[in-house]
Enzyme design. Structure first.
Site, PDB file in Angstrom:
ATOM      1  N   HIS A  95       0.830  -1.220   0.000  1.00 18.46           N
ATOM      2  CA  HIS A  95       0.000   0.000   0.000  1.00 18.46           C
ATOM      3  C   HIS A  95       0.862   1.268   0.000  1.00 18.46           C
ATOM      4  O   HIS A  95       0.510   2.270   0.631  1.00 18.46           O
ATOM      5  CB  HIS A  95      -0.938   0.035   1.220  1.00 18.46           C
ATOM      6  CG  HIS A  95      -1.960  -1.058   1.245  1.00 18.46           C
ATOM      7  ND1 HIS A  95      -3.244  -0.895   0.802  1.00 18.46           N
ATOM      8  CD2 HIS A  95      -1.879  -2.342   1.674  1.00 18.46           C
ATOM      9  CE1 HIS A  95      -3.916  -2.017   0.962  1.00 18.46           C
ATOM     10  NE2 HIS A  95      -3.109  -2.926   1.476  1.00 18.46           N
ATOM     11  N   ASN A 168     -10.257  -2.744   2.608  1.00 26.88           N
ATOM     12  CA  ASN A 168      -9.967  -2.732   1.177  1.00 26.88           C
ATOM     13  C   ASN A 168     -11.255  -2.493   0.395  1.00 26.88           C
ATOM     14  O   ASN A 168     -12.344  -2.501   0.967  1.00 26.88           O
ATOM     15  CB  ASN A 168      -9.369  -4.081   0.747  1.00 26.88           C
ATOM     16  CG  ASN A 168      -7.884  -4.205   1.088  1.00 26.88           C
ATOM     17  OD1 ASN A 168      -7.202  -3.216   1.289  1.00 26.88           O
ATOM     18  ND2 ASN A 168      -7.400  -5.426   1.140  1.00 26.88           N
TER      19      ASN A 168
HETATM   20  C1  HEM Z   1      -7.901  -8.407   5.335  1.00 27.43           C
HETATM   21  C2  HEM Z   1      -6.775  -8.283   4.744  1.00 27.43           C
HETATM   22  C3  HEM Z   1      -6.022  -6.977   4.687  1.00 27.43           C
HETATM   23  C4  HEM Z   1      -6.472  -5.712   4.468  1.00 27.43           C
HETATM   24  C5  HEM Z   1      -7.900  -5.300   4.221  1.00 27.43           C
HETATM   25  C6  HEM Z   1      -5.358  -4.826   4.527  1.00 27.43           C
HETATM   26  C7  HEM Z   1      -5.430  -3.470   4.329  1.00 27.43           C
HETATM   27  C8  HEM Z   1      -4.368  -2.611   4.401  1.00 27.43           C
HETATM   28  C9  HEM Z   1      -4.398  -1.205   4.108  1.00 27.43           C
HETATM   29  C10 HEM Z   1      -5.605  -0.433   3.700  1.00 27.43           C
HETATM   30  C11 HEM Z   1      -3.160  -0.716   4.272  1.00 27.43           C
HETATM   31  C12 HEM Z   1      -2.710   0.703   4.016  1.00 27.43           C
HETATM   32  C13 HEM Z   1      -2.758   1.503   5.229  1.00 27.43           C
HETATM   33  C14 HEM Z   1      -2.380   2.907   4.913  1.00 27.43           C
HETATM   34  O1  HEM Z   1      -3.027   3.517   4.048  1.00 27.43           O
HETATM   35  O2  HEM Z   1      -1.453   3.440   5.558  1.00 27.43           O
HETATM   36  C15 HEM Z   1      -2.340  -1.805   4.669  1.00 27.43           C
HETATM   37  C16 HEM Z   1      -1.016  -1.690   4.933  1.00 27.43           C
HETATM   38  C17 HEM Z   1      -0.305  -2.716   5.427  1.00 27.43           C
HETATM   39  N1  HEM Z   1      -0.741  -4.003   5.621  1.00 27.43           N
HETATM   40 FE1  HEM Z   1      -2.514  -4.767   5.305  1.00 27.43          FE
HETATM   41  N2  HEM Z   1      -4.240  -5.549   4.797  1.00 27.43           N
HETATM   42  C18 HEM Z   1      -4.620  -6.870   4.916  1.00 27.43           C
HETATM   43  C19 HEM Z   1      -3.845  -7.926   5.224  1.00 27.43           C
HETATM   44  C20 HEM Z   1      -2.623  -7.787   5.724  1.00 27.43           C
HETATM   45  C21 HEM Z   1      -1.865  -8.843   6.309  1.00 27.43           C
HETATM   46  C22 HEM Z   1      -2.298 -10.292   6.445  1.00 27.43           C
HETATM   47  C23 HEM Z   1      -0.714  -8.288   6.718  1.00 27.43           C
HETATM   48  C24 HEM Z   1       0.444  -8.929   7.408  1.00 27.43           C
HETATM   49  C25 HEM Z   1       0.385 -10.022   8.108  1.00 27.43           C
HETATM   50  C26 HEM Z   1      -0.724  -6.890   6.363  1.00 27.43           C
HETATM   51  C27 HEM Z   1       0.284  -5.997   6.567  1.00 27.43           C
HETATM   52  C28 HEM Z   1       0.297  -4.688   6.178  1.00 27.43           C
HETATM   53  C29 HEM Z   1       1.417  -3.814   6.326  1.00 27.43           C
HETATM   54  C30 HEM Z   1       2.756  -4.197   6.888  1.00 27.43           C
HETATM   55  C31 HEM Z   1       1.041  -2.571   5.854  1.00 27.43           C
HETATM   56  C32 HEM Z   1       1.876  -1.303   5.804  1.00 27.43           C
HETATM   57  C33 HEM Z   1       1.507  -0.487   7.016  1.00 27.43           C
HETATM   58  C34 HEM Z   1       2.263   0.800   7.140  1.00 27.43           C
HETATM   59  O3  HEM Z   1       3.457   0.842   6.845  1.00 27.43           O
HETATM   60  O4  HEM Z   1       1.663   1.799   7.568  1.00 27.43           O
HETATM   61  N3  HEM Z   1      -1.912  -6.616   5.773  1.00 27.43           N
HETATM   62  N4  HEM Z   1      -3.083  -2.954   4.756  1.00 27.43           N
END
Ligand code: HEM
Length: 729
Positions: A95, A168
């Site tokens: 993202h 999402n």
């Molecule tokens: C239901 C499934 C998931 C959704 C809906 C989702 C949604 C999101 C969204 C919207 C962001 C962006 C946040 C922003 O705008 O700053 C994000 C970032 C991220 N997601 Fe997910 N994600 C999902 C699954 C996962 C999983 C399974 C992991 C790890 C085990 C993960 C790890 C991360 C990480 C590391 C970031 C970056 C966060 C940051 O640096 O601020 N995500 N995710």
């Protein structure tokens, strides 16, 4: 800067504390007022170093003589360069490419029966929010319109602390267990040997991952659908994806899934268009969001919740903890309980949109987690990654992340600490600091975790029902309209066509043969591998129309608000035509732009002048929702000689966009050789003729033209142009 105020509180942090003490009631403006404490207006300041020393020269470094070496003692030079050298922080691991906006949320009715969350009780209360939309796979500088899931992350600054709904625009996910996330992300990102391709799923490693993980089948159907190429962040749904809990004041819990639906309807681009936009305007979605807010067209989304009683947990043929499954709305209806309005752009992209840190673990009283194994891993991952992305444990103090609710605890020190904690104690309990800050009971607002009974052996296993990978993929397929099905097959042809390894291509066909045999045959046909020996497929026959963008009751097709209409014109245009159609479009909330060969002024056949907004060099049909061509003989003779104008029309036709022409304007459509279209003037009727989204009329003052053209734009796209592929564009 208000020095008097600073003196009285000692520091900016002091100002914030003073502000918090004064301001107990949180309203729509509270976050803005808090951020105001940190804003600097450079126009009112002398240039200084970071130590506040006024700078007399910032253009020439201090040297030993006019032609001599630069001196190390030039502290301004050193500081300026050093700071610049450290301007970049790591982009988000996923993202990375995003756009943010401020706004507020208001609940429609008290949700007391289900949750004690205060921001969901009072319809009169406006809770400030910050939203970040994003793509997943691309790097920070990648194009907006790539095929991908869109992030839809909302931070609610509630009086009980920050609540993050990190969702999402697709309601299911690729994998069932967070431990697979690094594998999945490695597969979808550019390949490790050559870092190609950027922001694309169309390559070997991603599809290799997919074929090794049948649990991805449902999500891949969504990812290849029109959902993955939204027209606008303002026109897409949002989903919390994971199963959460609502808990009321009595401590009763219920499972919930969260939804957002845009009031402008759910609309997408077409694939060919997205690729062209990626070159013509890689900031397309970012610009769209920014401009809409600047123009006062505030994006609005309704907040919905599916609520499931605990006793119904095992009622379904899927596991409600499985993030690769939806809860079909026919089985668990969505209640629409509130509305979010985005009404302010950030002041500074880096300070706000880049530094904002969302985490699914940021919950408030009344909202709790489920045992969804993807969610459980997410709870760990976000803070962990933010520790390095934002450089230490104090990123909650960055203005955009700061809660409006007061913060008090015994956490201390670490990089970039802003708060100056006074007193002697930083531990609990204590006798010399009045035993403060102290834990708070539930009655006083303390967060108490839901008391779910949990027992079991420690095992690495998934529950049996997680193993049905194909039923909901088939449900999704069954629910699509015919044009949507066609788009999915075309998307398979593109994606799998880009996979070099034939074994992977064949494996994809075999995987989706488990979903639908006909689909597998159609995929195979386009990608040069044999169809499956035996047609397979899931036996599911059920449909769930709300899974479709075309059939969903959550979309509207009755408004042209904020749609962009290109008006193609040259000298000699018919002013009456142009101005009356432009007026009608703008009255409906659309934006009309004059496009011509050159920028500057155009003269009408009756002598009026109008300013050109964009030339063919600086714009393209792919950047508009509809095209209109006014009459004027000289105008049309000129446009007919311009390949760019013909291309504009052809491309818009091919992308199924509404086209309108009045008077001599119809001749330009004819010159573009649009197949199988009926035009005004062919029959002896004065009325506008509307055929497959092509609306024409012989008279400029024809009210039926305006109505038909507006109706065609509100419909968004006209998929019934069967022979559109005959048009070169
Ligand atoms: C239901 C499934 C998931 C959704 C809906 C989702 C949604 C999101 C969204 C919207 C962001 C962006 C946040 C922003 O705008 O700053 C994000 C970032 C991220 N997601 Fe997910 N994600 C999902 C699954 C996962 C999983 C399974 C992991 C790890 C085990 C993960 C790890 C991360 C990480 C590391 C970031 C970056 C966060 C940051 O640096 O601020 N995500 N995710």
């Amino acid at each position: 800067m208000d020095f008097k105020h600073l003196k009285s509180t000692g520091s900016k942090t002091g100002k914030v504390t003073a502000f918090m003490e004064k301001k107990r009631i949180i309203d729509e403006k509270s976050k803005d007022e808090q951020l105001e404490m940190f804003r600097e207006d450079p126009e009112r300041e002398f240039l200084t170093t970071n130590q506040g020393v006024r700078v007399s020269n910032t253009d020439i470094s201090l040297k030993a003589g006019e032609r001599g070496p630069t001196l190390l003692e030039d502290f301004h030079f050193r500081e300026k360069i050093t700071h610049f050298d450290h301007e970049r922080i790591p982009e988000r691991i996923v993202h990375a490419r995003g756009s943010g906006a401020h706004g507020y949320f208001q609940v429609y009715k008290p949700m007391t029966e289900y949750t004690s969350a205060k921001f969901l009780q009072d319809p009169g209360k406006k809770t400030p929010v910050f939203v970040r939309f994003s793509t997943v796979a691309g790097f920070r500088g990648s194009a907006d319109t790539v095929r991908d899931v869109r992030g839809f992350a909302v931070k609610f600054y509630t009086e009980e602390g920050n609540y993050d709904l990190v969702g999402n625009n697709i309601p299911v996910f690729f994998i069932q267990d967070a431990i697979k996330f690094p594998d999945f992300v490695h597969a979808v990102k550019p390949e490790q040997d050559n870092q190609i391709p950027q922001a694309s799923t169309a390559h070997d490693t991603l599809w290799d991952f997919v074929t090794c993980h049948p649990e991805t089948a449902h999500m891949m159907m969504w990812a290849l659908s029109d959902r993955a190429i939204p027209r606008s962040y303002r026109m897409m749904q949002g989903f919390g994806v994971n199963t959460f809990r609502f808990v009321n004041a009595k401590g009763e819990g219920r499972f919930v899934k969260f939804h957002w639906r845009p009031l402008l309807g759910i609309h997408s681009l077409v694939w060919d268009e997205t690729q062209k936009i990626a070159g013509k305007d890689p900031d397309f979605n970012r610009r769209d969001l920014w401009e809409a807010i600047e123009m006062g067209d505030y994006p609005e989304y309704e907040f919905g919740v599916q609520i499931l009683e605990e006793k119904d947990e095992f009622k379904f043929d899927f596991d409600i903890l499985d993030p690769t499954k939806v809860w079909p709305e026919e089985d668990v209806p969505v209640s629409w309980i509130g509305k979010m309005t985005l009404n302010r752009n950030p002041d500074n992209f880096f300070a706000e949109t880049e530094q904002v840190a969302f985490c699914p673990g940021n919950v408030v009283r009344g909202i709790d987690f489920s045992n969804d194994p993807l969610l459980q891993g997410r709870l760990f991952s976000y803070i962990d990654t933010q520790l390095i992305r934002l450089g230490g444990p104090n990123f909650h103090e960055i203005p955009i992340n700061r809660p409006l609710a007061p913060v008090a605890n015994n956490q201390r020190e670490g990089y970039h600490l802003m708060t100056i904690n006074k007193g002697k104690t930083s531990y609990f309990p204590n006798t010399i600091g009045e035993n403060l800050p102290r834990p708070v009971s539930a009655e006083e607002g303390g967060y108490v975790h839901y008391m779910e009974k949990v027992e079991g052996k420690k095992i690495r296993a998934r529950s049996e029902k997680f193993k049905d990978f194909f039923s909901q993929a088939k449900l999704f397929w069954n629910s699509m309209s015919e044009p949507e099905k066609k788009h999915i097959i075309e998307a398979f042809h593109f994606e799998i066509g880009k996979v070099n390894d034939k074994n992977i291509r064949k494996a994809v066909v075999d995987l989706f043969n488990n979903v639908d045999g006909d689909l597998a045959v159609k995929i195979a046909k386009g990608v040069g591998v044999p169809a499956p020996d035996r047609k397979g497929g899931s036996s599911v026959t059920k449909e769930s129309p709300n899974l479709s963008q075309e059939r969903s009751e959550h979309t509207v097709k009755d408004t042209i608000k904020t749609r962009k209409v290109a008006i193609l014109a040259a000298n000699g245009y018919d002013h009456k035509d142009l101005s009356q159609v432009k007026k009608a479009l703008e009255a409906g909330g659309a934006k009309a732009y004059i496009i011509s060969k050159h920028q500057g002024m155009l003269k009408s056949s009756s002598g009026e002048e109008i300013e050109v907004d964009k030339s063919f060099v600086t714009t393209a049909s792919v950047l508009y929702d509809a095209i209109y061509i006014p009459g004027g003989k000289e105008n049309i003779e000129a446009l007919k000689m311009q390949g760019d104008a013909i291309h504009f029309v052809n491309e818009a036709f091919r992308h199924c966009k509404p086209l309108g022409a009045t008077g001599a304007g119809v001749e330009l459509l004819k010159a573009a050789n649009l197949p199988d279209i009926k035009y005004a003037g062919q029959e002896s009727t004065d009325k506008a003729v509307s055929d497959k989204g092509v609306v024409t009329a012989m008279h400029s003052d024809n009210r039926s033209f305006n109505n038909s053209f507006i109706a065609a734009i509100a419909k968004h796209r006209h998929w019934d142009r069967e022979n559109k592929e005959q048009v070169p564009a």
